[in-house]
Design a protein around this motif. Structure first.
Motif, short mmCIF file in Angstrom:
data_model
loop_
_atom_site.label_atom_id
_atom_site.label_comp_id
_atom_site.label_asym_id
_atom_site.label_seq_id
_atom_site.Cartn_x
_atom_site.Cartn_y
_atom_site.Cartn_z
N ASN A 47 -1.09 4.37 -2.19
CA ASN A 47 -1.35 3.00 -1.76
C ASN A 47 -2.58 2.92 -0.85
O ASN A 47 -3.32 1.94 -0.90
CB ASN A 47 -0.12 2.40 -1.08
N LEU A 48 -2.81 3.93 -0.04
CA LEU A 48 -4.03 3.96 0.78
C LEU A 48 -5.26 4.10 -0.11
O LEU A 48 -6.30 3.47 0.16
CB LEU A 48 -3.98 5.10 1.80
N LEU A 49 -5.16 4.89 -1.17
CA LEU A 49 -6.27 5.03 -2.10
C LEU A 49 -6.57 3.70 -2.79
O LEU A 49 -7.73 3.31 -2.93
CB LEU A 49 -5.97 6.10 -3.14
N LEU A 50 -5.53 2.99 -3.20
CA LEU A 50 -5.72 1.67 -3.81
C LEU A 50 -6.38 0.69 -2.85
O LEU A 50 -7.25 -0.09 -3.24
CB LEU A 50 -4.39 1.11 -4.30
N LEU A 51 -5.97 0.72 -1.59
CA LEU A 51 -6.57 -0.15 -0.58
C LEU A 51 -8.04 0.19 -0.38
O LEU A 51 -8.89 -0.70 -0.28
CB LEU A 51 -5.81 -0.04 0.74
N LYS A 52 -8.37 1.48 -0.37
CA LYS A 52 -9.76 1.92 -0.22
C LYS A 52 -10.60 1.41 -1.40
O LYS A 52 -11.70 0.90 -1.21
CB LYS A 52 -9.81 3.44 -0.16
N VAL A 53 -10.07 1.54 -2.61
CA VAL A 53 -10.78 1.08 -3.81
C VAL A 53 -11.00 -0.42 -3.75
O VAL A 53 -12.08 -0.92 -4.08
CB VAL A 53 -10.00 1.49 -5.08
N LEU A 54 -9.99 -1.17 -3.33
CA LEU A 54 -10.11 -2.62 -3.22
C LEU A 54 -11.19 -3.01 -2.21
O LEU A 54 -12.01 -3.88 -2.47
CB LEU A 54 -8.77 -3.24 -2.85
N LEU A 55 -11.21 -2.36 -1.07
CA LEU A 55 -12.23 -2.64 -0.06
C LEU A 55 -13.63 -2.32 -0.58
O LEU A 55 -14.57 -3.08 -0.35
CB LEU A 55 -11.94 -1.87 1.22
N GLN A 56 -13.77 -1.21 -1.29
CA GLN A 56 -15.06 -0.84 -1.85
C GLN A 56 -15.52 -1.89 -2.87
O GLN A 56 -16.70 -2.24 -2.91
CB GLN A 56 -14.99 0.53 -2.51
N ALA A 57 -14.60 -2.40 -3.67
CA ALA A 57 -14.95 -3.43 -4.65
C ALA A 57 -15.40 -4.70 -3.93
O ALA A 57 -16.40 -5.31 -4.31
CB ALA A 57 -13.75 -3.73 -5.56
N CYS A 58 -14.71 -5.09 -2.89
CA CYS A 58 -15.06 -6.29 -2.15
C CYS A 58 -16.38 -6.15 -1.40
O CYS A 58 -17.06 -7.15 -1.14
CB CYS A 58 -13.94 -6.66 -1.17
N LEU A 59 -16.75 -4.95 -1.06
CA LEU A 59 -18.02 -4.70 -0.35
C LEU A 59 -19.18 -4.52 -1.33
O LEU A 59 -20.31 -4.26 -0.91
CB LEU A 59 -17.89 -3.49 0.56
N GLY A 60 -18.91 -4.62 -2.63
CA GLY A 60 -19.96 -4.55 -3.62
C GLY A 60 -20.39 -3.17 -4.03
O GLY A 60 -21.43 -2.98 -4.66
N GLN A 61 -19.60 -2.14 -3.69
CA GLN A 61 -20.01 -0.77 -3.99
C GLN A 61 -19.93 -0.44 -5.48
O GLN A 61 -20.49 0.56 -5.90
CB GLN A 61 -19.17 0.20 -3.17
N TYR A 62 -19.24 -1.25 -6.28
CA TYR A 62 -19.16 -1.01 -7.72
C TYR A 62 -20.07 -1.94 -8.51
O TYR A 62 -20.13 -1.87 -9.73
CB TYR A 62 -17.72 -1.17 -8.20
N ASP A 63 -20.78 -2.84 -7.81
CA ASP A 63 -21.67 -3.78 -8.49
C ASP A 63 -22.79 -3.01 -9.19
O ASP A 63 -23.32 -2.03 -8.63
CB ASP A 63 -22.27 -4.76 -7.51
N PRO A 64 -23.16 -3.43 -10.40
CA PRO A 64 -24.24 -2.74 -11.11
C PRO A 64 -25.59 -2.98 -10.43
O PRO A 64 -25.83 -4.03 -9.83
CB PRO A 64 -24.22 -3.35 -12.50
N ILE A 65 -26.45 -1.99 -10.51
CA ILE A 65 -27.80 -2.12 -9.97
C ILE A 65 -28.66 -2.69 -11.09
O ILE A 65 -28.82 -2.09 -12.14
CB ILE A 65 -28.35 -0.77 -9.51
N LEU A 66 -29.17 -3.87 -10.87
CA LEU A 66 -29.97 -4.53 -11.91
C LEU A 66 -31.44 -4.47 -11.60
O LEU A 66 -31.90 -4.41 -10.54
CB LEU A 66 -29.52 -6.00 -12.06
#
Length: 78
Positions: A59-78
């Motif tokens: 569950n901590l790993l899922l929370l970390k992934v969610l925070l990273q997504a919200c901070l834009g760390q998975y956004d594609p570099i265009l």
């Protein structure tokens, strides 16, 4: 949506639950119409619920992934 370069879901960095969190955050932000569909999970027999997510670490790993997504760390570099 799967072909949108602003989403680009077919990348190697999505190895675990990252894609689930990323799409849940990114698609509505880009204006895609998203709805939640109610579901029911039915497990065979009684006893423990079959899951691969550990109670604390998973569950901590899922929370970390969610925070990273919200901070834009998975956004594609265009």
């Amino acid at each position: 949506m799967l072909l949108d370069p602003d989403i680009a879901p077919f990348r190697d960095l999505f190895a675990s639950y990252e894609l689930l969190a990323y799409l849940s955050y990114r698609a509505p932000k880009l204006g895609y119409h998203c709805v939640e569909l109610p579901t029911i999970r039915r497990y065979p027999g009684s006893g423990e619920v079959p899951t691969k997510i550990s109670a604390v670490k998973g569950n901590l790993l899922l929370l970390k992934v969610l925070l990273q997504a919200c901070l834009g760390q998975y956004d594609p570099i265009l």
